[in-house]
Design a protein around this motif. Structure first.
Motif, mmCIF file in Angstrom:
data_model
loop_
_atom_site.group_PDB
_atom_site.id
_atom_site.type_symbol
_atom_site.label_atom_id
_atom_site.label_comp_id
_atom_site.label_asym_id
_atom_site.label_seq_id
_atom_site.Cartn_x
_atom_site.Cartn_y
_atom_site.Cartn_z
ATOM 1 N N LEU A 264 0.811 -1.218 0.000
ATOM 2 C CA LEU A 264 0.000 0.000 0.000
ATOM 3 C C LEU A 264 0.846 1.271 0.000
ATOM 4 C CD1 LEU A 264 -2.719 -1.052 2.624
ATOM 5 C CD2 LEU A 264 -3.078 -0.681 0.176
ATOM 6 N N GLY A 265 2.153 1.123 0.094
ATOM 7 C CA GLY A 265 3.021 2.291 0.115
ATOM 8 C C GLY A 265 3.174 2.922 1.483
ATOM 9 N N ILE A 266 2.722 2.228 2.523
ATOM 10 C CA ILE A 266 2.850 2.735 3.893
ATOM 11 C C ILE A 266 4.247 2.402 4.410
ATOM 12 C CG2 ILE A 266 1.981 2.575 6.258
ATOM 13 C CD1 ILE A 266 -0.733 1.741 5.040
ATOM 14 N N LYS A 267 4.953 3.401 4.897
ATOM 15 C CA LYS A 267 6.281 3.190 5.459
ATOM 16 C C LYS A 267 6.150 2.702 6.901
ATOM 17 C CE LYS A 267 8.389 4.845 1.797
ATOM 18 N NZ LYS A 267 9.198 4.004 0.917
ATOM 19 N N VAL A 268 6.835 1.634 7.229
ATOM 20 C CA VAL A 268 6.740 1.034 8.558
ATOM 21 C C VAL A 268 8.088 1.150 9.265
ATOM 22 C CG1 VAL A 268 6.195 -1.049 9.874
ATOM 23 C CG2 VAL A 268 4.979 -0.567 7.734
ATOM 24 N N TYR A 269 8.040 1.598 10.504
ATOM 25 C CA TYR A 269 9.233 1.785 11.316
ATOM 26 C C TYR A 269 9.069 1.051 12.643
ATOM 27 C CZ TYR A 269 9.868 5.619 8.009
ATOM 28 O OH TYR A 269 9.993 6.350 6.859
ATOM 29 N N ILE A 270 10.192 0.785 13.291
ATOM 30 C CA ILE A 270 10.196 0.177 14.615
ATOM 31 C C ILE A 270 10.694 1.204 15.617
ATOM 32 C CG2 ILE A 270 11.115 -1.683 16.059
ATOM 33 C CD1 ILE A 270 9.285 -2.665 13.833
ATOM 34 N N TYR A 271 10.031 1.264 16.778
ATOM 35 C CA TYR A 271 10.507 2.099 17.880
ATOM 36 C C TYR A 271 10.498 1.225 19.130
ATOM 37 C CZ TYR A 271 10.804 5.990 21.264
ATOM 38 O OH TYR A 271 11.178 6.832 22.282
ATOM 39 N N ASP B 171 13.348 -13.352 6.949
ATOM 40 C CA ASP B 171 13.848 -11.977 7.050
ATOM 41 C C ASP B 171 12.730 -11.002 6.693
ATOM 42 O OD1 ASP B 171 15.206 -9.583 6.973
ATOM 43 O OD2 ASP B 171 16.886 -10.346 5.791
ATOM 44 N N LEU B 172 12.290 -10.203 7.663
ATOM 45 C CA LEU B 172 11.198 -9.241 7.461
ATOM 46 C C LEU B 172 11.695 -7.808 7.298
ATOM 47 C CD1 LEU B 172 8.674 -10.633 10.126
ATOM 48 C CD2 LEU B 172 8.744 -11.113 7.659
ATOM 49 N N ARG B 173 12.997 -7.613 7.282
ATOM 50 C CA ARG B 173 13.528 -6.241 7.218
ATOM 51 C C ARG B 173 13.177 -5.544 5.899
ATOM 52 N NH1 ARG B 173 19.672 -7.513 8.423
ATOM 53 N NH2 ARG B 173 19.048 -9.203 7.006
ATOM 54 N N LYS B 174 12.891 -6.306 4.868
ATOM 55 C CA LYS B 174 12.545 -5.695 3.579
ATOM 56 C C LYS B 174 11.261 -4.889 3.652
ATOM 57 C CE LYS B 174 10.454 -10.096 2.188
ATOM 58 N NZ LYS B 174 10.576 -11.258 1.272
ATOM 59 N N TYR B 175 10.465 -5.112 4.702
ATOM 60 C CA TYR B 175 9.216 -4.371 4.868
ATOM 61 C C TYR B 175 9.377 -3.184 5.815
ATOM 62 C CZ TYR B 175 7.333 -8.712 2.926
ATOM 63 O OH TYR B 175 7.079 -9.811 2.128
ATOM 64 N N LEU B 176 10.560 -2.984 6.349
ATOM 65 C CA LEU B 176 10.785 -1.947 7.352
ATOM 66 C C LEU B 176 11.657 -0.836 6.783
ATOM 67 C CD1 LEU B 176 11.472 -4.308 10.396
ATOM 68 C CD2 LEU B 176 9.309 -3.189 9.773
ATOM 69 N N SER B 177 11.267 0.405 7.046
ATOM 70 C CA SER B 177 11.980 1.555 6.487
ATOM 71 C C SER B 177 12.984 2.174 7.443
ATOM 72 C CB SER B 177 10.970 2.628 6.049
ATOM 73 O OG SER B 177 10.182 2.154 4.984
ATOM 74 N N GLY B 178 12.957 1.800 8.717
ATOM 75 C CA GLY B 178 13.916 2.370 9.654
ATOM 76 C C GLY B 178 13.645 1.923 11.074
ATOM 77 N N PHE B 179 14.590 2.246 11.955
ATOM 78 C CA PHE B 179 14.530 1.800 13.336
ATOM 79 C C PHE B 179 14.858 2.955 14.286
ATOM 80 C CE2 PHE B 179 14.414 -2.698 12.252
ATOM 81 C CZ PHE B 179 14.991 -2.716 10.981
ATOM 82 N N PHE B 180 14.028 3.137 15.305
ATOM 83 C CA PHE B 180 14.274 4.118 16.367
ATOM 84 C C PHE B 180 14.545 3.370 17.673
ATOM 85 C CE2 PHE B 180 11.502 6.469 13.430
ATOM 86 C CZ PHE B 180 12.159 7.682 13.327
ATOM 87 N N ASP B 181 15.445 3.918 18.482
ATOM 88 C CA ASP B 181 15.665 3.352 19.814
ATOM 89 C C ASP B 181 15.682 4.476 20.839
ATOM 90 O OD1 ASP B 181 18.142 4.558 19.559
ATOM 91 O OD2 ASP B 181 19.275 2.688 19.430
ATOM 92 N N THR B 182 16.151 4.191 22.048
ATOM 93 C CA THR B 182 16.068 5.170 23.133
ATOM 94 C C THR B 182 16.978 6.374 22.946
ATOM 95 O OG1 THR B 182 17.653 3.824 24.393
ATOM 96 C CG2 THR B 182 15.313 3.519 24.874
ATOM 97 N N THR B 183 17.870 6.345 21.948
ATOM 98 C CA THR B 183 18.673 7.544 21.715
ATOM 99 C C THR B 183 17.825 8.688 21.174
ATOM 100 O OG1 THR B 183 19.327 6.746 19.519
ATOM 101 C CG2 THR B 183 20.808 6.255 21.345
ATOM 102 N N VAL B 184 16.621 8.372 20.657
ATOM 103 C CA VAL B 184 15.704 9.431 20.236
ATOM 104 C C VAL B 184 14.911 9.957 21.431
ATOM 105 C CG1 VAL B 184 13.605 8.100 19.712
ATOM 106 C CG2 VAL B 184 14.188 10.059 18.306
ATOM 107 N N GLY B 185 14.907 9.189 22.525
ATOM 108 C CA GLY B 185 14.194 9.609 23.732
ATOM 109 C C GLY B 185 13.480 8.445 24.392
ATOM 110 N N ASN B 186 13.104 8.646 25.635
ATOM 111 C CA ASN B 186 12.352 7.648 26.395
ATOM 112 C C ASN B 186 10.985 7.431 25.765
ATOM 113 O OD1 ASN B 186 10.436 6.701 28.606
ATOM 114 N ND2 ASN B 186 12.393 6.561 29.662
ATOM 115 N N LYS B 187 10.533 6.187 25.715
ATOM 116 C CA LYS B 187 9.280 5.865 25.034
ATOM 117 C C LYS B 187 8.044 6.370 25.777
ATOM 118 C CE LYS B 187 8.748 2.112 22.796
ATOM 119 N NZ LYS B 187 8.476 0.666 22.578
ATOM 120 N N LYS B 188 8.202 6.802 27.001
ATOM 121 C CA LYS B 188 7.067 7.303 27.763
ATOM 122 C C LYS B 188 7.046 8.827 27.822
ATOM 123 C CE LYS B 188 6.770 3.118 30.600
ATOM 124 N NZ LYS B 188 6.800 2.536 31.966
ATOM 125 N N GLU B 189 7.877 9.468 26.991
ATOM 126 C CA GLU B 189 7.949 10.931 26.961
ATOM 127 C C GLU B 189 7.443 11.457 25.621
ATOM 128 O OE1 GLU B 189 11.925 12.065 27.885
ATOM 129 O OE2 GLU B 189 11.844 11.269 29.943
#
Length: 287
Positions: free
Chosen positions: A178-185, A204-222
């Motif tokens: 559908l052209g929806i970009k999917v990311y992981i956080y 391998d499912l990475r072909k469906y993922l456009s990028g990855f976020f982790d805690t260096t972007v910030g705490n997940k509860k903020e």
């Protein structure tokens, strides 16, 4: 920013695209951002951001497989890689974290001696601190980075395989079509995220993922973390992003940043407050 653009470009987004159905017939589907009101579901999101634990992957896999593997192999990992630049950087981050923990009086924190004390003594202190951090399920970069490096060895040695719910691969493939970009956080490191999705019970499912976020972007509860993600993805408005999580506090923070939010109800997930107002799903097929 905690964003990893590690996957190939998925190509230009088109307005419509034919998708091969299960019966071999070509179906016409609505592309991301287009109004899907004829189906009663409203416009599709341009981006979907997924949590891992309790959303794409059973909590039991993380709690009963990944965490114990890291805990049981931390000493071996330090002994085998002690002099490498990567491990020395891990140790540097752990030292800084432990020094702060000692000032804050965090339970389980023990001083890490200097290198002059000898490799074995340093490793013993590192292991004690890491075990305490894992037991407390702390969402800190020093621990998550180290765990990712330990898990990498496990995946490379075929001692670990990522697990996703049965409905996840089909949904990822559909959203990609559908052209929806999917990311992981996730609170896990970007390396750990790529490992989990790179070698799963569905391949391998990475072909469906456009990028990855982790805690260096910030705490997940903020809330600020989700503002940063929205700005990084370059959407016209935060509501163009759908965030899926199993954690109520994360849902609250993402909603405050303007994202659309759904909460994943899976076996073993923590129950939600009775008065919550979020949409819930038990399978990605409901989206």
């Amino acid at each position: 920013m905690g964003l990893d653009w590690s996957t190939p470009n998925h190509g230009p987004i088109q307005k419509f695209k034919g998708v091969l159905g299960c019966n071999g017939n070509v179906k016409m589907v609505v592309k991301a951002g287009m109004d899907n009101s004829d189906n009663g579901t409203g416009p599709l999101p341009r981006c979907i951001v997924l949590d891992i634990e309790g959303t794409t992957t059973p909590i039991t896999f993380v709690a009963d497989v990944l965490f114990p593997y890291a805990r049981d192999n931390v000493g071996r990992h330090f002994s085998a890689t002690y002099k490498t630049a990567e491990t020395q950087n891990d140790i540097k981050l752990l030292r800084a974290q432990v020094e702060d923990d000692l000032k804050q009086g965090v339970d389980g924190a023990v001083p890490i001696p200097t290198d002059d004390a000898g490799k074995e003594e340093v490793i013993a202190a590192l292991v004690a601190n890491v075990e305490a951090m894992i037991k407390a399920d702390r969402k800190i970069t020093a621990l998550k980075q180290l765990q990712g490096h330990i898990w990498r060895t496990g995946f490379e040695n075929n001692e670990l395989e990522g697990v996703v719910y049965d409905d996840v691969p089909e949904a990822l493939e559909k959203w990609h079509a559908l052209g929806i970009k999917v990311y992981i956080y996730s609170s896990g490191s970007r390396l750990a995220q790529r490992l989990i999705f790179g070698k799963t019970n569905y391949g391998d499912l990475r072909k469906y993922l456009s990028g990855f976020f982790d805690t260096t972007v910030g705490n997940k509860k903020e809330t600020h973390s989700y503002i940063e993600i929205a700005e990084s993805l370059g959407v016209d408005k935060p509501s163009d992003i759908l965030f899926l999580t199993d954690v109520f506090q994360e849902a609250v923070a993402a909603k405050a940043a303007g994202l659309e939010v759904m909460i994943s109800i899976r076996p073993g997930n923590v129950p939600l407050p009775d008065d919550h107002s979020f949409k819930t799903i038990t399978s990605f097929t409901e989206i």
